[in-house]
Design an enzyme around this catalytic site. Sequence first.
Site, PDB file in Angstrom:
ATOM      1  N   ASP A 103     -47.547  46.516  -8.805  1.00  0.00           N
ATOM      2  CA  ASP A 103     -47.092  47.669  -9.917  1.00  0.00           C
ATOM      3  C   ASP A 103     -48.330  48.108 -10.375  1.00  0.00           C
ATOM      4  OD1 ASP A 103     -47.398  45.222 -11.063  1.00  0.00           O
ATOM      5  OD2 ASP A 103     -46.091  45.580 -12.847  1.00  0.00           O
ATOM      6  N   ASP A 106     -54.906  45.472 -12.990  1.00  0.00           N
ATOM      7  CA  ASP A 106     -55.772  45.720 -14.503  1.00  0.00           C
ATOM      8  C   ASP A 106     -57.081  45.150 -14.139  1.00  0.00           C
ATOM      9  OD1 ASP A 106     -56.480  46.089 -16.933  1.00  0.00           O
ATOM     10  OD2 ASP A 106     -55.097  44.734 -17.858  1.00  0.00           O
TER      11      ASP A 106
HETATM   12  P1  5GP Z   1     -54.527  41.746 -13.832  1.00  0.00           P
HETATM   13  O1  5GP Z   1     -54.561  40.484 -13.510  1.00  0.00           O
HETATM   14  O2  5GP Z   1     -54.814  42.836 -12.745  1.00  0.00           O
HETATM   15  O3  5GP Z   1     -55.435  41.905 -14.910  1.00  0.00           O
HETATM   16  O4  5GP Z   1     -53.314  42.237 -14.554  1.00  0.00           O
HETATM   17  C1  5GP Z   1     -52.048  41.988 -13.762  1.00  0.00           C
HETATM   18  C2  5GP Z   1     -50.609  42.207 -14.723  1.00  0.00           C
HETATM   19  O5  5GP Z   1     -51.036  42.402 -15.922  1.00  0.00           O
HETATM   20  C3  5GP Z   1     -49.932  43.301 -13.977  1.00  0.00           C
HETATM   21  O6  5GP Z   1     -49.118  42.901 -12.966  1.00  0.00           O
HETATM   22  C4  5GP Z   1     -48.943  43.387 -15.225  1.00  0.00           C
HETATM   23  O7  5GP Z   1     -47.988  42.651 -15.259  1.00  0.00           O
HETATM   24  C5  5GP Z   1     -49.733  43.337 -16.361  1.00  0.00           C
HETATM   25  N1  5GP Z   1     -50.451  44.703 -16.912  1.00  0.00           N
HETATM   26  C6  5GP Z   1     -51.598  45.008 -16.928  1.00  0.00           C
HETATM   27  N2  5GP Z   1     -52.021  46.097 -17.362  1.00  0.00           N
HETATM   28  C7  5GP Z   1     -50.662  46.665 -17.933  1.00  0.00           C
HETATM   29  C8  5GP Z   1     -49.994  47.752 -18.548  1.00  0.00           C
HETATM   30  O8  5GP Z   1     -50.790  48.664 -18.943  1.00  0.00           O
HETATM   31  N3  5GP Z   1     -48.771  47.681 -18.671  1.00  0.00           N
HETATM   32  C9  5GP Z   1     -48.051  46.622 -18.345  1.00  0.00           C
HETATM   33  N4  5GP Z   1     -46.639  46.817 -18.767  1.00  0.00           N
HETATM   34  N5  5GP Z   1     -48.483  45.448 -17.841  1.00  0.00           N
HETATM   35  C10 5GP Z   1     -49.589  45.530 -17.425  1.00  0.00           C
END
Ligand code: 5GP
Length: 177
Positions: A103, A106
């Site tokens: 989805d 980040d």
């Molecule tokens: P990463 O490991 O890339 O930092 O984060 C991954 C996970 O963080 C995503 O799969 C999601 O579940 C959550 N996440 C990061 N940013 C957002 C955001 O803006 N909104 C939501 N709902 N979830 C986020």
Amino acid sequence: MSVVTVKDKSFETYLDEATIQKRIKELAAKINTDYSGKKPLFIAILNGSFMFASDLFKHITIEAELSFIKLASYKGMKSSGNVVTSIGMDDDLFGKEVIIVEDIVDTGKTLYSFLPKLMHQQPKSLKIATLLHKSEATEYPLQLDYIGFVIPNKFVVGYGLDYDGLGRNLKEIYQLV
Ligand code: 5GP
């Protein structure tokens, strides 16, 4: 522009339904071309990607498989960061053309920690399709092959993405006001 309240916070429309659907059709068309004559296995990461995976897959016209997995991260020792394990990963990836469906990327930490586990199974190829990419926030070197939208570093909700478990059912993507 509409404003919704999810739990205790206000969010405003950022990407409307038509914009999301149009972009997903474009991504699917690109995948159909890139994987022509192949039979990719889409692996969608739950929970957030269920709507994206469903809409994307509807527009896949080549032969393809779809599986869902859930990632769980355990906080290891502070210095070593998170250890990511998967739940429901029962496909044998050996020799397969794998496309991860996310989805949102980040910081990139979740996928970056998980990819070595997939590579260990020696898929023939491994690509990543993500609906959203917070490019300014990404700290881990990930190659994202199919990106729906590059978005600013602001919290978003809707279209499968939640705020504290809520808001996944919204058809549009909303940004924190
Ligand atoms: P990463 O490991 O890339 O930092 O984060 C991954 C996970 O963080 C995503 O799969 C999601 O579940 C959550 N996440 C990061 N940013 C957002 C955001 O803006 N909104 C939501 N709902 N979830 C986020």
